[in-house]
Scaffold this motif. Structure first.
Motif, short mmCIF file in Angstrom:
data_model
loop_
_atom_site.label_atom_id
_atom_site.label_comp_id
_atom_site.label_asym_id
_atom_site.label_seq_id
_atom_site.Cartn_x
_atom_site.Cartn_y
_atom_site.Cartn_z
N VAL A 126 -6.13 11.15 7.95
CA VAL A 126 -5.24 11.66 7.32
C VAL A 126 -3.92 11.00 7.00
CG1 VAL A 126 -3.65 13.80 6.96
CG2 VAL A 126 -6.03 13.71 8.12
N SER A 127 -3.56 10.75 5.75
CA SER A 127 -2.63 9.74 5.80
C SER A 127 -1.26 10.13 4.65
CB SER A 127 -3.14 8.71 4.99
OG SER A 127 -2.14 7.60 4.55
N ALA A 128 -0.13 9.70 5.17
CA ALA A 128 1.09 10.09 4.20
C ALA A 128 1.49 9.03 3.45
CB ALA A 128 2.18 10.29 5.50
N TYR A 129 0.43 7.92 3.15
CA TYR A 129 0.79 6.90 2.29
C TYR A 129 1.24 7.24 0.80
CZ TYR A 129 -0.16 3.33 -1.46
OH TYR A 129 0.09 2.48 -2.57
N ASN A 130 2.31 6.49 0.39
CA ASN A 130 2.81 6.43 -0.95
C ASN A 130 3.51 4.93 -0.85
OD1 ASN A 130 5.67 6.90 -0.61
ND2 ASN A 130 5.07 8.82 -0.11
N ASP A 131 3.59 4.54 -2.03
CA ASP A 131 4.16 3.21 -2.23
C ASP A 131 5.37 3.22 -2.88
OD1 ASP A 131 4.11 3.78 -5.19
OD2 ASP A 131 2.64 2.15 -5.30
N MET A 132 6.04 4.44 -2.75
CA MET A 132 7.66 4.46 -3.00
C MET A 132 8.29 4.26 -1.74
SD MET A 132 9.88 7.39 -4.47
CE MET A 132 9.64 8.55 -2.79
N LEU A 133 7.98 4.68 -0.64
CA LEU A 133 8.49 4.61 0.64
C LEU A 133 8.21 3.54 1.28
CD1 LEU A 133 8.51 8.46 1.65
CD2 LEU A 133 9.95 7.50 -0.08
N SER A 134 9.19 2.77 1.91
CA SER A 134 8.92 1.46 2.67
C SER A 134 8.38 1.66 3.89
CB SER A 134 10.22 0.92 2.65
OG SER A 134 11.09 1.46 3.91
N ALA A 135 8.39 2.80 4.53
CA ALA A 135 7.82 3.14 5.90
C ALA A 135 6.26 3.29 5.64
CB ALA A 135 8.41 4.14 6.47
N HIS A 136 5.87 3.94 4.51
CA HIS A 136 4.64 4.34 4.30
C HIS A 136 3.55 3.17 3.50
CE1 HIS A 136 6.36 7.84 5.89
NE2 HIS A 136 5.27 8.03 6.55
N LYS A 137 4.34 2.14 2.73
CA LYS A 137 3.91 1.24 1.98
C LYS A 137 2.72 0.79 2.82
CE LYS A 137 3.20 -1.31 -1.80
NZ LYS A 137 1.95 -2.07 -1.36
N PRO A 138 2.91 0.33 3.96
CA PRO A 138 2.03 -0.49 4.76
C PRO A 138 0.74 0.25 5.04
CG PRO A 138 4.03 -0.82 5.79
CD PRO A 138 4.06 0.30 4.64
N LEU A 139 0.62 1.47 4.87
CA LEU A 139 -0.53 2.44 5.29
C LEU A 139 -1.61 2.20 3.94
CD1 LEU A 139 1.56 5.53 6.48
CD2 LEU A 139 0.36 3.80 7.96
N GLU A 140 -1.18 1.51 2.90
CA GLU A 140 -2.20 1.37 1.87
C GLU A 140 -3.65 0.91 2.32
OE1 GLU A 140 -2.30 -0.28 -2.80
OE2 GLU A 140 -0.54 -0.73 -1.39
N SER A 141 -3.45 0.02 3.18
CA SER A 141 -4.80 -0.80 3.60
C SER A 141 -5.36 -0.29 4.59
CB SER A 141 -4.40 -2.27 3.76
OG SER A 141 -3.31 -2.41 4.81
N TYR A 142 -4.77 0.78 5.17
CA TYR A 142 -5.09 1.09 6.49
C TYR A 142 -6.55 1.82 6.39
CZ TYR A 142 -1.01 0.28 9.52
OH TYR A 142 0.10 -0.51 10.29
N PRO A 143 -6.80 2.63 5.86
CA PRO A 143 -7.99 3.57 5.81
C PRO A 143 -9.35 2.65 5.66
CG PRO A 143 -6.41 4.75 4.37
CD PRO A 143 -5.91 3.15 4.82
N ALA A 144 -9.12 1.66 5.04
CA ALA A 144 -10.42 0.51 4.88
C ALA A 144 -10.62 -0.10 6.19
CB ALA A 144 -10.11 -0.43 3.34
N ALA A 145 -9.36 -0.45 6.81
CA ALA A 145 -9.40 -1.38 8.05
C ALA A 145 -9.89 -0.29 9.17
CB ALA A 145 -8.17 -1.84 8.28
N LEU A 146 -9.62 1.06 8.95
CA LEU A 146 -9.91 1.96 10.03
C LEU A 146 -11.25 2.33 10.14
CD1 LEU A 146 -6.76 4.09 10.06
CD2 LEU A 146 -7.57 2.44 12.01
N LYS A 147 -11.81 2.37 8.75
CA LYS A 147 -13.24 2.69 8.52
C LYS A 147 -14.15 1.64 9.14
CE LYS A 147 -13.05 5.84 4.35
NZ LYS A 147 -13.60 5.84 3.31
N ARG A 148 -13.63 0.48 8.86
CA ARG A 148 -14.49 -0.86 9.33
C ARG A 148 -14.38 -0.67 11.13
NH1 ARG A 148 -11.83 -3.75 5.12
NH2 ARG A 148 -10.23 -4.41 6.70
#
Length: 608
Positions: free
Chosen positions: A73-95
């Protein structure tokens, strides 16, 4: 290991008053737990819907119900600096989850708004309510009976509390919070503060102010000052919900990536099918809540958590009160000076020893419970004295420094910045309020002066611009509570109040609104309850009423005869504003509880 007498007493008192609600909560967890994956009880059509979009390998595993399935469950969006890094997390976490013998599905996204963007704007009136929306959205994401554990991705102000509250409604599932880390340091905080005050005085223009702000907030990652976002990270670590040392590692670094992978590898082991079942509802107990409060106090963290922690605790069947904060604050030394309580930012704090040093010191002083359950599988004291590092590319944890590497930023319990914590509770004939004292100089902690009363912060700023705020004064900004307008933060007051104080005036703020981590050098009694909109005494105040705010004795009162005060007609509550989505939250404003009860619309333990 010993536990300080006050810490033990407060914890036992919380447990006693919470006994019935906590028992019911744990009974719900037990009833929801399954020996095998919950999806095994779904009908065929239900289950087919749940894996229809998966790849063939995952589809087969989901169909066989032999592997734990992890919700992301993610709060990712690319407007907010704090949440921009989360963009790549789901794929990394799935692996990582797959490599550890599980499966992972992206279960849902939650909204993530930024108080920094909405300061002074209409959208700020949605900010506090967004926490409960996020909790509801998290519950919806987890509601499909497909999951055996969860990874929650979020960082900022209302987002982490909302994610955690939502996860606690599925407390039988193990859960790890996965942060993104702070941006690297930009413009020094004292320079940023100086330019903000110059702009408030009209001495520098918008372009110079914008240049300074852009140099401060300059890249992906959390804002580096110690506001609610970074307080969230500290709390999750102190409560055993992060992997140790995860909070303040910068984004897009090898260590950050390794920690994210480690969270994905760890979560399958915490499920009912793993070797170390660890439901989140059992991690978040009375001791973990107290550990969170103490860590917050020891570092001068955000006042927002006098509401968020109360609501988080309630979601786990635990009744936390402001009086608990006050009692713990009296015995918790202040170990950190991080902006706005000092000039350093969280990167400096982390480099000086950071979380592992703070936890090590507080454990040795008996101020933290050492044996709480954690997502590491080890007791708190064993795991969280350590900090992460890479050794030839391999993630390891090592003992933290036993001495601070910069005593202007971080100190031990033998030589603290202050013998008590960074928060005070104030009481008197106006009600109860919270005050952040860690940045307020001793000589400014007592203010007795006439009130200047305003119904919003724009009226206060207009009076300042008109040159009407001369002499000593207590600025009263009312009708800013949760029932009135959603309890916006009033950060726009901070530079202006600082200007008045620097001119030699004795000034203070009293409000039923919020200031969050931006509470600084001016004494501010905030979160005042009962709020003006519910008939609190604040609605009876008039210009010129003498007010006394004393942080040392914990007194907040109007020095007016009680009979005279009661004879006054309360000022009428302003009509709720509409536009920018505010009309959609009418039901929230009508249902929301008081600040000292968590300012929530959510029903816990069937109490609404």
């Amino acid at each position: 290991m010993h536990v300080h007498r006050t810490v033990g007493d407060v914890t036992r008192r919380i447990a006693k008053r919470s006994a019935s609600s906590r028992k019911r909560y744990l009974e719900r967890l037990a009833a929801a737990a399954r020996k095998g994956p919950a999806r095994g009880e779904l009908g065929c059509a239900n289950l087919a819907h749940g894996f229809a979009g998966a790849g063939e390998v995952d589809k087969d595993a989901l169909r066989r119900t032999t592997k734990p399935n992890i919700a992301i469950v993610s709060a990712y969006n690319d407007m907010l600096s704090a949440h921009k890094p989360l963009e790549s997390y789901p794929a990394a976490l799935k692996r990582a989850v797959t490599g550890a013998g599980g499966i992972a599905q992206f279960a849902g996204g939650v909204p993530a708004m930024c108080d920094g963007i909405t300061q002074g704007r209409a959208g700020m009136e949605l900010s506090l309510f967004s926490r409960d929306v996020i909790a509801m959205a998290t519950a919806i994401a987890l509601s499909h009976d497909m999951f055996d554990g969860a990874l929650l991705l979020g960082v900022c102000d209302k987002i982490v509390p909302g994610l955690l509250i939502g996860a606690l409604s599925f407390g039988h599932l193990p859960t790890i919070l996965v942060p993104a880390g702070p941006m690297t340091s930009g413009l020094p905080n004292n320079e940023k503060s100086r330019i903000r005050q110059l702009h408030a005085e009209g001495k520098v223009g918008r372009e110079e102010l914008l240049d300074a702000e852009a140099a401060s907030y300059h890249s992906p990652g959390t804002c580096t000052f110690y506001g609610t976002a970074n307080s969230n990270q500290l709390l999750m670590e102190a409560m055993g919900l992060h992997l140790p040392g995860t909070s303040f590692v910068n984004p897009d670094t090898p260590l950050r990536d390794a920690l994210t992978t480690a969270a994905g590898e760890r979560i399958p082991r915490l499920t009912a099918q793993g070797e170390d079942p660890t439901p989140i509802g059992e991690v978040v107990d009375e001791r973990a809540v107290v550990n969170g409060v103490v860590a917050l106090l020891a570092t001068g963290g955000s006042t927002n958590h006098t509401m968020h922690l109360v609501a988080i605790a309630a979601a786990a069947g635990i009744e936390l009160r402001w009086s608990d904060f006050a009692e713990l604050s009296a015995v918790t030394p202040l170990l950190a000076r991080i902006y706005p309580n000092g000039q350093a930012d969280v990167n400096h704090f982390h480099a000086a020893g950071g979380m592992a040093f703070v936890i090590d010191q507080l454990l040795d002083a008996g101020l933290l419970h050492p044996n709480t359950r954690t997502v590491t599988g080890s007791p708190f004291a064993e795991a969280y004295r350590c900090e992460p590092a890479l050794d030839d590319g391999e993630l390891v944890w090592r003992q933290a420094p036993r001495d601070s590497l910069d005593k202007t930023v971080l100190r031990g319990t033998a030589d603290p910045f202050s013998p008590d914590g960074g928060l005070r509770m104030l009481t008197g004939n106006l009600g109860e309020a919270v005050m952040k004292t860690s940045a307020v100089a001793q000589e400014h902690r007592l203010v007795e002066a006439p009130a200047r009363v305003f119904d919003d912060q724009e009226a206060f700023l207009a009076a300042f611009d008109a040159g009407e705020l001369s002499g000593d004064l207590v600025a009263v900004v009312r009708f800013q509570g949760p029932r009135a307008n959603g309890m916006p933060e009033l950060h726009k007051l901070t530079p202006t109040l600082g200007v008045l104080q620097d001119r030699g005036q004795r000034v203070a703020l009293v409000t039923d609104g919020r200031m969050s981590g931006a509470s600084g050098k001016v004494p501010a009694a905030i979160h005042l309850t009962p709020e003006a909109a519910t008939g609190g005494p604040l609605a009876l105040l008039r210009d010129g009423d003498p007010l006394r705010l004393d942080a040392e004795t914990g007194i907040l009162e109007v020095l007016v005869d009680g009979g005279e005060l009661e004879s006054r007609d309360p000022r009428a509550t302003p009509e709720p504003a509409v536009g920018t989505g505010r009309e959609l939250f009418t039901a929230f404003r009508e249902a929301v509880g008081a600040a000292d009860a968590g300012a929530t619309v959510l029903g816990f333990d069937g109490d609404r």
